[in-house]
Structure formats: structure tokens, C-alpha cells
Design a protein around this motif. Structure first.
Motif, PDB file in Angstrom:
ATOM      1  N   PRO A   1     -76.643  73.656  63.357  1.00  0.00           N
ATOM      2  CA  PRO A   1     -76.679  74.848  64.220  1.00  0.00           C
ATOM      3  C   PRO A   1     -75.912  74.669  65.529  1.00  0.00           C
ATOM      4  CG  PRO A   1     -78.839  74.442  63.265  1.00  0.00           C
ATOM      5  CD  PRO A   1     -77.986  73.276  62.895  1.00  0.00           C
ATOM      6  N   GLY A   2     -76.069  73.512  66.206  1.00  0.00           N
ATOM      7  CA  GLY A   2     -75.376  73.283  67.471  1.00  0.00           C
ATOM      8  C   GLY A   2     -73.864  73.327  67.311  1.00  0.00           C
ATOM      9  N   GLU A   3     -73.393  72.856  66.186  1.00  0.00           N
ATOM     10  CA  GLU A   3     -71.962  72.852  65.894  1.00  0.00           C
ATOM     11  C   GLU A   3     -71.424  74.282  65.854  1.00  0.00           C
ATOM     12  OE1 GLU A   3     -69.223  71.174  62.179  1.00  0.00           O
ATOM     13  OE2 GLU A   3     -71.395  70.830  62.250  1.00  0.00           O
ATOM     14  N   LEU A   4     -72.160  75.183  65.200  1.00  0.00           N
ATOM     15  CA  LEU A   4     -71.729  76.578  65.099  1.00  0.00           C
ATOM     16  C   LEU A   4     -71.900  77.315  66.418  1.00  0.00           C
ATOM     17  CD1 LEU A   4     -70.602  78.123  62.569  1.00  0.00           C
ATOM     18  CD2 LEU A   4     -71.545  75.865  62.123  1.00  0.00           C
ATOM     19  N   GLU A   5     -72.910  76.947  67.181  1.00  0.00           N
ATOM     20  CA  GLU A   5     -73.095  77.579  68.487  1.00  0.00           C
ATOM     21  C   GLU A   5     -71.911  77.292  69.397  1.00  0.00           C
ATOM     22  OE1 GLU A   5     -76.840  76.101  69.768  1.00  0.00           O
ATOM     23  OE2 GLU A   5     -77.990  77.263  68.292  1.00  0.00           O
ATOM     24  N   ARG A   6     -71.367  76.078  69.306  1.00  0.00           N
ATOM     25  CA  ARG A   6     -70.194  75.745  70.116  1.00  0.00           C
ATOM     26  C   ARG A   6     -68.975  76.544  69.663  1.00  0.00           C
ATOM     27  NH1 ARG A   6     -72.703  70.688  69.694  1.00  0.00           N
ATOM     28  NH2 ARG A   6     -71.440  70.101  67.886  1.00  0.00           N
ATOM     29  N   VAL A   7     -68.843  76.721  68.347  1.00  0.00           N
ATOM     30  CA  VAL A   7     -67.730  77.524  67.822  1.00  0.00           C
ATOM     31  C   VAL A   7     -67.857  78.972  68.287  1.00  0.00           C
ATOM     32  CG1 VAL A   7     -66.667  78.423  65.713  1.00  0.00           C
ATOM     33  CG2 VAL A   7     -67.378  76.029  65.831  1.00  0.00           C
ATOM     34  N   GLU A   8     -69.086  79.472  68.340  1.00  0.00           N
ATOM     35  CA  GLU A   8     -69.324  80.872  68.706  1.00  0.00           C
ATOM     36  C   GLU A   8     -69.143  81.146  70.189  1.00  0.00           C
ATOM     37  OE1 GLU A   8     -72.507  82.020  65.137  1.00  0.00           O
ATOM     38  OE2 GLU A   8     -73.244  81.457  67.135  1.00  0.00           O
ATOM     39  N   GLU A   9     -68.977  80.096  70.988  1.00  0.00           N
ATOM     40  CA  GLU A   9     -68.735  80.304  72.425  1.00  0.00           C
ATOM     41  C   GLU A   9     -67.435  81.060  72.676  1.00  0.00           C
ATOM     42  OE1 GLU A   9     -68.890  76.451  74.176  1.00  0.00           O
ATOM     43  OE2 GLU A   9     -71.084  76.287  74.060  1.00  0.00           O
ATOM     44  N   ASP A  10     -66.516  81.015  71.728  1.00  0.00           N
ATOM     45  CA  ASP A  10     -65.244  81.740  71.869  1.00  0.00           C
ATOM     46  C   ASP A  10     -65.349  83.187  71.383  1.00  0.00           C
ATOM     47  OD1 ASP A  10     -63.894  79.527  72.906  1.00  0.00           O
ATOM     48  OD2 ASP A  10     -63.469  78.740  70.890  1.00  0.00           O
ATOM     49  N   LEU A  11     -66.540  83.610  71.013  1.00  0.00           N
ATOM     50  CA  LEU A  11     -66.737  84.968  70.493  1.00  0.00           C
ATOM     51  C   LEU A  11     -67.697  85.744  71.397  1.00  0.00           C
ATOM     52  CD1 LEU A  11     -67.314  84.075  66.721  1.00  0.00           C
ATOM     53  CD2 LEU A  11     -65.224  85.038  67.699  1.00  0.00           C
ATOM     54  N   ASP A  12     -67.492  87.053  71.455  1.00  0.00           N
ATOM     55  CA  ASP A  12     -68.441  87.938  72.133  1.00  0.00           C
ATOM     56  C   ASP A  12     -69.507  88.321  71.111  1.00  0.00           C
ATOM     57  OD1 ASP A  12     -69.835  89.825  73.544  1.00  0.00           O
ATOM     58  OD2 ASP A  12     -68.190  91.285  73.645  1.00  0.00           O
ATOM     59  N   VAL A  13     -70.507  87.453  70.952  1.00  0.00           N
ATOM     60  CA  VAL A  13     -71.493  87.625  69.879  1.00  0.00           C
ATOM     61  C   VAL A  13     -72.208  88.964  69.996  1.00  0.00           C
ATOM     62  CG1 VAL A  13     -73.632  86.733  68.900  1.00  0.00           C
ATOM     63  CG2 VAL A  13     -71.814  85.140  69.562  1.00  0.00           C
ATOM     64  N   ALA A  14     -72.744  89.270  71.173  1.00  0.00           N
ATOM     65  CA  ALA A  14     -73.489  90.518  71.342  1.00  0.00           C
ATOM     66  C   ALA A  14     -72.588  91.727  71.140  1.00  0.00           C
ATOM     67  CB  ALA A  14     -74.125  90.561  72.726  1.00  0.00           C
ATOM     68  N   GLY A  15     -71.351  91.667  71.663  1.00  0.00           N
ATOM     69  CA  GLY A  15     -70.435  92.792  71.513  1.00  0.00           C
ATOM     70  C   GLY A  15     -70.044  93.031  70.065  1.00  0.00           C
ATOM     71  N   LEU A  16     -69.822  91.969  69.308  1.00  0.00           N
ATOM     72  CA  LEU A  16     -69.461  92.114  67.897  1.00  0.00           C
ATOM     73  C   LEU A  16     -70.622  92.695  67.094  1.00  0.00           C
ATOM     74  CD1 LEU A  16     -67.488  88.782  67.385  1.00  0.00           C
ATOM     75  CD2 LEU A  16     -66.538  91.100  67.387  1.00  0.00           C
ATOM     76  N   VAL A  17     -71.838  92.251  67.372  1.00  0.00           N
ATOM     77  CA  VAL A  17     -73.007  92.782  66.670  1.00  0.00           C
ATOM     78  C   VAL A  17     -73.178  94.265  66.983  1.00  0.00           C
ATOM     79  CG1 VAL A  17     -75.529  92.708  66.543  1.00  0.00           C
ATOM     80  CG2 VAL A  17     -74.209  90.579  66.501  1.00  0.00           C
ATOM     81  N   ASN A  18     -73.091  94.608  68.259  1.00  0.00           N
ATOM     82  CA  ASN A  18     -73.261  96.008  68.653  1.00  0.00           C
ATOM     83  C   ASN A  18     -72.166  96.890  68.073  1.00  0.00           C
ATOM     84  OD1 ASN A  18     -75.584  95.519  70.155  1.00  0.00           O
ATOM     85  ND2 ASN A  18     -74.443  95.089  72.042  1.00  0.00           N
TER      86      ASN A  18
END
Length: 391
Positions: A355-372
Motif C-alpha cells: 500500500p505505501g508503495e502505491l500511495e507514493r505513486v499516487e502523490e503525483d495524482l489529484d486523487v480527490a479531483g479524479l474521483v469527483n
């Protein structure tokens, strides 16, 4: 002539203190499954129900009852007064046509006003049937089992019994949201959780306009098929292509599928909250593909606040296919279609993640904006059993 059916349930009988709740839910589900065909009257007996209808022909009644979870078996019956003549008259009505058949008789006595004992009833009724038909007696594997019940001031006789789907009535275990891909596995996973009493709504992620419209229509066909087991359901269609494009342009290729799945979980959690669902249902089978390794499943689950139920996790593909054929989803599932996870697939997907590995990858993404962004463009349809239209 009215159709009268004796309905038996299985594990509901083990519920003891809250059996009445399960019985009421099963009665409601039976009525809902038949509502578009005609009206029925139902009576609760001890451990079973008696259904009567003047409007629904037997073939349609048989088909619908065979798809209601919670029913262990059902039989067309004839009912008569609590007399020997009443028993014989009811037996005449249910005996099938045929020469050189074998038969056996099973009797149950639950009314002390009946003068004969159980064994005596079986013997005397068997003698009468043999004299009337010329059939041979076979108490091991007869062609026809004649079952006579003496209870509640009447006799109930059947000569054919049909198996039900067993399980628990849909709805008694709560609500869940099932991810429906269009492949073989996810409809089977949904069906298995319906059989354990979950009322399901569904979500499908599509990559239009980069995938064909047929892939969405195929998922709707699968939803209609699952209506056989749950008389109404909601299907949410989530456009996923823009989110996928963001993942492709901003993250390493090997992580794509796991990232897709993590975002699906986030979006599904939001939809489940709106639907009042307490869990998600997914069709993974351990080790079947790269995203379904133990570590990858754990990494995907970390993106979900809700429990993710995976009823297929220990099944092999052949077992899943057999179940799909049995429930009527296989022929739909194998139709060619474009799956969203096959859109922009990596050449070598990662098989072991944390999980930590993917969380670091997701730092380059606007997670909340993409979901919304996905949720803003969602479309929802309601399907109801027996209705060609969609609400």
C-alpha cells in the motif's frame, strides 16, 4: 383451476428466535418475483408455505419459484378435507399419466384427528394407488414419490417436487454494491452473494468513447439476467477513460492496473454510501491474473473503507464457468467486449505491491479531483423484473 404449491425452505428453519423475520422476507420476495405475472395468496404453515393463484400458469410459476433464494424445494399439490375420501380425491388430482411407472408413498401426520398412523396411511394409500394404476412399488428410487401430509385440518398431496435455489432470502443480510465488469467472474460473484441474502446494486466502469457501446449494453444484459434472482436493481455506469488517461501520463506503466483498481474502490465506496450499501462485492480469484495476487489484493483493499467481499477467491476458472452456465450468465459474458481494464494495459504489470508503495505513486495524482470527476458524470438506471422499460 387454481394452482396450489407447497413451498419448503431450508436453513431458515435453523433461525429459531428470528425465524419469523426470515419467513416474512421470503414471502415478500416470492410475491415480488411473481408480481408482474399475477396475484398470489400465501399462507404460513410450520416450516413451509402454501401458495395459491388463479392467474399464473404452472410453467411460469415453476420458472420464477426456481430462482427465488431461500426456497429449498416446491411442489404442485392438491388439498382436500381431513377424510380418507378427501385424501384419495387429492391423490387422483396429482398422479401423473404413464404406464409401468414405479412409486413410493411418504406420509406425515401432524393432526391427531386423523385416525390412521403414518405407516398405516402409507400402506393403505400405496395399496389404493397400485390397484388404481397397476404401478410397481419401489421405496428406494421410484419414478414417483407420492407425499401426503395430514395437518391443520386437511390433507395435502404431491407427486412431483422441484428443487429450489436454497440459500437465504435476498435482503435479510443487508445491502452491498457489486462491481460488474462484463466478464465471466463478476456476475457469478454477485449471484453468490445474493444467495447469502445480500440485496445488490451494481457499478460498471467503462472507457467510452475509446471502447464500444456494446460493452455497456452487455453489462445491462447481465444485470437483466441477475434480475431473475432479485426483482429490482440499480446499475451505475461510471465513465473511467479520463481518469485512466491521467494515470497513464503521470505514473509508471507497471502500476496501471493496480491504480485502476484502487480508484474503482474509492469511487465504489462513494456510490455505496449513497445506496446505503455496507460492503462491496468483487469477482477476484486468487492468482488468476497479475492484479489478483495476495499482495495486490491487499494493496487494492487499502483504498476501500468498506469491506470487500470476494466469494470466488478460492475457486478455479472451471468451477466459476460451470456456475456461470448454471445461472445463465455465461453465454452473455463470453460475447466479445472491450473491458476498461484492458484499455491502456501495461505490457508487464507488477505482481507484488505494498500500500505505501502505491500511495507514493499516487502523490503525483489529484486523487480527490479524479474521483469527483468520475462521479459528476455517472449515470444510473433501475431495472425491474418483467418490465421491458428501464426507469
Amino acid at each position: 383451476m387454481p394452482q396450489i404449491v407447497l413451498i419448503h425452505y431450508g436453513e431458515l428453519a435453523l433461525k429459531r428466535g428470528n425465524r419469523a423475520y426470515f419467513e416474512k422476507r421470503l414471502i415478500r420476495n416470492i410475491k415480488d418475483s411473481l408480481r408482474d405475472l399475477g396475484r398470489v395468496r400465501m399462507q404460513r404453515l410450520f416450516g413451509r408455505f402454501l401458495l395459491e393463484t388463479d392467474e399464473i400458469p404452472w410453467p411460469a410459476l415453476q420458472e420464477r419459484l426456481s430462482q427465488v433464494f431461500g426456497i429449498s424445494s416446491f411442489a404442485p399439490v392438491a388439498v382436500g378435507p381431513l377424510t380418507w375420501e378427501g385424501l384419495l380425491d387429492a391423490t387422483k388430482k396429482v398422479l401423473p399419466e404413464g404406464e409401468r411407472l414405479s412409486f413410493g408413498v411418504r406420509a406425515k401426520k401432524a393432526d391427531e384427528r386423523w385416525s390412521r398412523g403414518r405407516s398405516e396411511t402409507e400402506r393403505d394409500l400405496g395399496a389404493w394407488i397400485q390397484e388404481r394404476t397397476g404401478w410397481s412399488v419401489n421405496l428406494r428410487q421410484p419414478d414417483v414419490w407420492v407425499r401426503a401430509e395430514v395437518a391443520n385440518g386437511r390433507v395435502i398431496v404431491s407427486a412431483r417436487r422441484y428443487p429450489g435455489r436454497r440459500g437465504l432470502p435476498v435482503g435479510v443480510s443487508g445491502r452491498a454494491l457489486a462491481l460488474l465488469s462484463g466478464g465471466i467472474d463478476s456476475p457469478v460473484a454477485a449471484w453468490m452473494m445474493q444467495s447469502r441474502g445480500l440485496h445488490l446494486s451494481f457499478v460498471h466502469f467503462h472507457s467510452a468513447p475509446y471502447t464500444t457501446r456494446r460493452s455497456q449494453e452487455k453489462v445491462k444484459d447481465l444485470a437483466r439476467r441477475l434480475l431473475c434472482y432479485q426483482p429490482s436493481l440499480r446499475l451505475h455506469m461510471v465513465p473511467f477513460a479520463d481518469l485512466q488517461q491521467s494515470i497513464v501520463t503521470r505514473t509508471p506503466e507497471a502500476y496501471r492496473v493496480i491504480l485502476y483498481r484502487r480508484f474503482m474502490m474509492r469511487i465504489a465506496n462513494r456510490i455505496a454510501h449513497e445506496d446505503g450499501a455496507g460492503a462491496l462485492v468483487s469477482g477476484e480469484s486468487l492468482g488468476q491474473v497479475a492484479s489478483q495476487t495476495l499482495t495486490n489484493i491487499h494493496t487494492v483493499d487499502e483504498a476501500s473503507e468498506l469491506t470487500v467481499l470476494r466469494p470466488l477467491v478460492g475457486l478455479d476458472k472451471e468451477t466459476i464457468i460451470r456456475r456461470a452456465q448454471d445461472i445463465g450468465t455465461f453465454e452473455i459474458s463470453i460475447e466479445p467486449h472491450d473491458d476498461c481494464c484492458s484499455f491502456l494495459m501495461p505490457h508487464r504489470p507488477v505482481t507484488k505491491t505494498k500500500p505505501g508503495e502505491l500511495e507514493r505513486v499516487e502523490e503525483d495524482l489529484d486523487v480527490a479531483g479524479l474521483v469527483n470527476g468520475c462521479l459528476e458524470n455517472i449515470s444510473t438506471e433501475t431495472f425491474r423484473l418483467g418490465r421491458a422499460d428501464i426507469e
